[in-house]
Design an enzyme around this catalytic site. Structure first.
Site, PDB file in Angstrom:
ATOM      1  N   CYS A   1       0.781  -1.240   0.000  1.00  0.00           N
ATOM      2  CA  CYS A   1       0.000   0.000   0.000  1.00  0.00           C
ATOM      3  C   CYS A   1       0.819   1.300   0.000  1.00  0.00           C
ATOM      4  O   CYS A   1       0.764   2.087  -0.942  1.00  0.00           O
ATOM      5  CB  CYS A   1      -0.927   0.022   1.215  1.00  0.00           C
ATOM      6  SG  CYS A   1      -1.954  -1.428   1.417  1.00  0.00           S
TER       7      CYS A   1
ATOM      8  N   HIS B   1      -2.436   6.666   4.608  1.00  0.00           N
ATOM      9  CA  HIS B   1      -1.391   5.648   4.732  1.00  0.00           C
ATOM     10  C   HIS B   1      -0.022   6.119   4.243  1.00  0.00           C
ATOM     11  O   HIS B   1       0.767   5.343   3.696  1.00  0.00           O
ATOM     12  CB  HIS B   1      -1.792   4.360   4.013  1.00  0.00           C
ATOM     13  CG  HIS B   1      -1.177   3.137   4.640  1.00  0.00           C
ATOM     14  ND1 HIS B   1      -1.200   1.891   4.045  1.00  0.00           N
ATOM     15  CD2 HIS B   1      -0.500   2.975   5.810  1.00  0.00           C
ATOM     16  CE1 HIS B   1      -0.578   1.016   4.816  1.00  0.00           C
ATOM     17  NE2 HIS B   1      -0.145   1.646   5.896  1.00  0.00           N
TER      18      HIS B   1
END
Length: 468
Positions: free
Chosen positions: A66, A122
């Site tokens: 990610c 993130h």
């Protein structure tokens, strides 16, 4: 007079051309075999319609996990140039996208864009300066970490959901995909499409674990016997519905008259939970194609010169920054890893690149590079190394031994069945040299030990900036 009139008419489209609206949608952990245009067992009618009427990007590469991919989208630089090359940021880590890198929304704001983000960040949050509204977004609704409960918005003992910088609680019991779509539609309704160009970044939580979805979506796949796969597929259909509602709002408000919509996953699917990447080899976290070749397409009513086909030209996640910035009227900085691929995605021109680096990770001691048709893997590609069938047979961790270098001809062998390193030592040497060249430019991975100062108990039970 006639000549002057004709000249003005000829020039008029260029004089009145406005920067386009850009909608950048990221699906989380979406497998190659988990969309309708690759697998007719999937129910994704909205995505299918956009993809089939736009341009399906069949060779669009992302990072294995990610945070590194989001780094690419935001900066146009490989993660090994920003320190985010090793794994994904975990909640307790003081890891982040360094503030000396200018983000795409910051560049777009300089060009007069209004910029909004809804969904998963993130890219670090230990200090406010690393969070979305300090990195170029006019507004942010979403969460800082990499995963959380779809209804309760909690992870590892803390709550993680914000509206701008304030802790925010969506309607109780509301599913994440609906929350993100609802906020996106609110943004769309609040922006005048004729007054100012909009950049809307929509990194969905879907379809990352935990595997949760309203029962109505799971029932679509009642014929699937495996609970995890049934739920995961339902999550994809919930994402599809959200995208359909967002595109309907864009169209009704007039944005689609001058807009580009990008859809991409952030990495390959985690076949070790419930995703599927067939016929590709490997999974999320690996350097195999199944971990790095991402589902993607572009769609526009007006901006694409060639549509309704599958584009097989090489593209990497770092290319979105210069491509979109150029489309908006800006100029990318010299030395950026990404290259402008607008000619490729808009009219099918040959790719602007012949090489890209999958990753260079000094902690895992592996790397991979693609040059033309050839892919060289250095070290172990990861723990999930097979061609995982659809459930009920799920892959387990296999600690295989690999030679120091593996070579694959991706044009002839896109599913990576045949290591041809022994037959082509000259190619292996050439690609080794390219990896070593890029390695000389790498910065150390920023992957610190967990910091107790991050504990949500210090911030009223919330994951919060202010501890680094």
């Amino acid at each position: 007079m006639l000549f002057v009139t004709l000249t003005l008419l000829t020039l008029l489209p260029y004089v009145t051309c406005k920067p386009p609206h850009i909608i950048f949608i990221v699906a989380d952990d979406l497998g190659w075999n988990d969309v309708g245009w690759h697998n007719d067992a999937m129910y994704t009618p909205n995505l299918d319609k956009l993809a089939s009427n736009g341009v399906i990007l069949n060779s669009s590469y992302v990072q294995p996990v990610c945070s590194p991919s989001r780094n690419c989208f935001m900066t146009g630089y490989y993660p090994f140039h920003t320190g985010l090359q090793h794994s994904a940021i975990i909640p307790e880590q003081a890891a982040y996208l360094p503030s000396n890198f200018t983000t795409l929304p910051q560049k777009l704001k300089e060009l007069g864009y209004v910029t909004h983000m809804v969904g998963k960040w993130h890219l670090g949050f230990c200090n406010w300066k690393f969070t979305p509204t300090y990195r170029g977004f006019d507004s942010f609704m979403g969460y800082y970490n990499g995963a959380e409960d779809y209804y309760e918005h909690t992870i590892v003992g803390g709550y993680d959901f914000r509206f701008n910088t304030t802790v925010f609680h969506p309607s109780k019991g509301e599913y994440s995909a609906h929350t993100i779509a609802s906020r996106a539609i609110d943004v769309i309704n609040a922006v005048d499409p004729d007054a100012q160009p909009m950049y809307l970044y929509l990194p969905f939580q879907s379809v990352h674990e935990p595997l949760e979805v309203p029962e109505s979506f799971e029932r679509i796949y009642a014929n699937i016997s495996t609970k995890s796969r049934r739920t995961y597929c339902g999550m994809i259909s919930a994402l599809d519905e959200a995208v359909g509602n967002i595109t309907s709002a864009l169209r009704s408000r007039g944005f689609m008259n001058n807009a580009l919509l990008v859809f991409t996953t952030d990495n390959g699917g985690p076949s070790y939970t419930a995703a599927n990447n067939l016929p590709l080899r490997g999974a999320k976290t690996t350097l195999w194609e199944g971990g790095t070749k991402g589902v993607a397409f572009v769609y526009s009513d007006t901006l694409l010169k060639k549509t309704k086909y599958t584009n097989t030209e090489m593209m990497h996640a770092v290319d979105w920054f210069p491509t979109l910035l150029t489309l908006a009227g800006g100029k990318p900085d010299a030395g950026m890893d990404g290259v402008n691929q607008w000619a490729t995605v808009s009219n099918g021109a040959p790719s602007a690149r012949t090489e890209f680096v999958y990753n260079i990770d000094e902690i895992d001691k592996n790397a991979a590079i693609r040059v033309g048709q050839y892919k060289l893997i250095e070290g172990s590609p990861g723990a999930f190394n097979g061609w995982t069938p659809l459930p009920p047979m799920l892959e387990t961790v296999v600690n295989e031994m690999f030679p120091p270098y593996q070579l694959f001809d991706i044009d002839a062998d896109p599913t990576e069945h045949f290591d041809i390193a022994d037959q082509h030592p000259d190619v292996v040497k050439r690609l080794q040299d390219r990896i070593n060249f890029h390695r000389t430019t790498a910065v150390p991975a920023n992957y610190p030990l967990p910091d107790p100062a991050s504990n949500p108990k210090h911030f009223g039970g919330n994951w919060s900036p202010g501890w680094c």
